[in-house]
Design a protein around this motif. Structure first.
Motif, PDB file in Angstrom:
ATOM      1  N   GLY A  61       6.591 -70.211  28.285  1.00 27.87           N
ATOM      2  CA  GLY A  61       7.042 -70.438  29.659  1.00 27.87           C
ATOM      3  C   GLY A  61       6.546 -69.406  30.655  1.00 27.87           C
ATOM      4  O   GLY A  61       7.192 -69.146  31.666  1.00 27.87           O
ATOM      5  N   ILE A  62       5.393 -68.795  30.369  1.00 27.33           N
ATOM      6  CA  ILE A  62       4.770 -67.885  31.329  1.00 27.33           C
ATOM      7  C   ILE A  62       4.065 -68.746  32.385  1.00 27.33           C
ATOM      8  O   ILE A  62       3.153 -69.508  32.061  1.00 27.33           O
ATOM      9  N   ALA A  63       4.495 -68.642  33.628  1.00 29.20           N
ATOM     10  CA  ALA A  63       3.945 -69.498  34.677  1.00 29.20           C
ATOM     11  C   ALA A  63       2.825 -68.808  35.443  1.00 29.20           C
ATOM     12  O   ALA A  63       1.919 -69.455  35.958  1.00 29.20           O
ATOM     13  N   ALA A  64       2.881 -67.483  35.530  1.00 30.22           N
ATOM     14  CA  ALA A  64       1.877 -66.770  36.314  1.00 30.22           C
ATOM     15  C   ALA A  64       1.742 -65.337  35.809  1.00 30.22           C
ATOM     16  O   ALA A  64       2.705 -64.750  35.319  1.00 30.22           O
ATOM     17  N   ALA A  65       0.532 -64.825  35.919  1.00 28.69           N
ATOM     18  CA  ALA A  65       0.263 -63.427  35.583  1.00 28.69           C
ATOM     19  C   ALA A  65      -0.460 -62.801  36.757  1.00 28.69           C
ATOM     20  O   ALA A  65      -1.348 -63.420  37.346  1.00 28.69           O
ATOM     21  N   GLN A  66      -0.056 -61.596  37.106  1.00 33.77           N
ATOM     22  CA  GLN A  66      -0.684 -60.898  38.223  1.00 33.77           C
ATOM     23  C   GLN A  66      -1.281 -59.601  37.690  1.00 33.77           C
ATOM     24  O   GLN A  66      -0.553 -58.639  37.479  1.00 33.77           O
ATOM     25  N   PRO A  67      -2.605 -59.598  37.423  1.00 30.41           N
ATOM     26  CA  PRO A  67      -3.209 -58.336  36.985  1.00 30.41           C
ATOM     27  C   PRO A  67      -3.629 -57.512  38.203  1.00 30.41           C
ATOM     28  O   PRO A  67      -3.964 -58.060  39.255  1.00 30.41           O
ATOM     29  N   GLU A  68      -3.570 -56.207  38.062  1.00 34.29           N
ATOM     30  CA  GLU A  68      -4.052 -55.320  39.124  1.00 34.29           C
ATOM     31  C   GLU A  68      -4.927 -54.253  38.484  1.00 34.29           C
ATOM     32  O   GLU A  68      -4.459 -53.492  37.630  1.00 34.29           O
ATOM     33  N   THR A  69      -6.181 -54.193  38.900  1.00 32.18           N
ATOM     34  CA  THR A  69      -7.110 -53.198  38.367  1.00 32.18           C
ATOM     35  C   THR A  69      -6.869 -51.864  39.046  1.00 32.18           C
ATOM     36  O   THR A  69      -6.860 -51.782  40.270  1.00 32.18           O
ATOM     37  N   LEU A  70      -6.635 -50.803  38.239  1.00 34.36           N
ATOM     38  CA  LEU A  70      -6.446 -49.473  38.815  1.00 34.36           C
ATOM     39  C   LEU A  70      -7.723 -48.650  38.729  1.00 34.36           C
ATOM     40  O   LEU A  70      -7.939 -47.742  39.521  1.00 34.36           O
ATOM     41  N   GLU A  71      -8.584 -48.977  37.750  1.00 35.53           N
ATOM     42  CA  GLU A  71      -9.751 -48.131  37.473  1.00 35.53           C
ATOM     43  C   GLU A  71     -10.778 -48.934  36.687  1.00 35.53           C
ATOM     44  O   GLU A  71     -10.414 -49.695  35.792  1.00 35.53           O
TER      45      GLU A  71
END
Lengths: 127, 127
Positions: A61-71
């Motif tokens: 039931g994972i509807a969305a993933a928000q990745p954020e690149t730091l490096e």
């Protein structure tokens, strides 16, 4: 496109695949001999096995993933990405947030995930 | 020594530091701008903060750690290690086993950990 832009573009496609529940897109994002190191699981190697793992993940039931690149550390044919992620359930609630570390490999001008691991930043569940 | 041998040697020193409860050795194993990504925690950056994190880890009663390198990918000044670990408590019981992914960096002929993450392969605690 430089390597950071290629990684950003691949992460957008990854995020879109999760939003659409589209595990068939996954193999194009990984090298053919990719390995993922998921928490609470042994390592999973190869495109078919990774698709199967991701399918089980969608079934949770994972509807969305928000990745954020730091490096992004460029290293010739390879690059290391360190970042953060947030996962959201069907009702948009935050179900997890954590950290990622991905070794990307250049294959034919595209950046593909070659070694991929992550873990939660939240406290462990109370036992 | 090639990079795999340098990593092996550093892992031996790491293991010995854990066995001896010697967090003071830790800074020599990490680059000055190292970051570790521990499970159930935000990222921890810099030698002093890493020593403090490791000290808390010793205080949990971890008596020994057994790392096993499965793969080293050399990338010029950097190398990526993928491996497994086992942790043992004071009474020699296995308290955890899991996977590691470490970006090593060559500093003055020594391999030092630059980005270091791991996660458990065991099922999550029952809630």
């Amino acid at each position: 496109m430089d390597v950071a832009e290629r990684i950003h573009e691949a992460n957008q496609r990854f995020m879109e695949a999760i939003r659409a529940g589209d595990s068939a897109t996954m193999p194009s994002l990984y090298t053919s001999d990719a390995t993922i190191l998921p928490p609470n699981s042994d390592a999973v190697s190869g495109g078919d096995a990774i698709v199967e793992y991701r399918q089980a993940f969608f079934d949770l039931g994972i509807a969305a993933a928000q990745p954020e690149t730091l490096e992004v550390i460029p290293m010739g044919e390879y690059a290391l990405e360190v970042g953060e992620y947030s996962l959201f359930g069907d009702d948009q609630t935050l179900t997890d947030r954590g950290k990622i570390m991905v070794l990307w490999k250049n294959e034919g001008g595209a950046s593909k995930m070659h070694r991929d691991t992550w873990n939660s930043s939240l406290p462990p569940p109370e036992t």
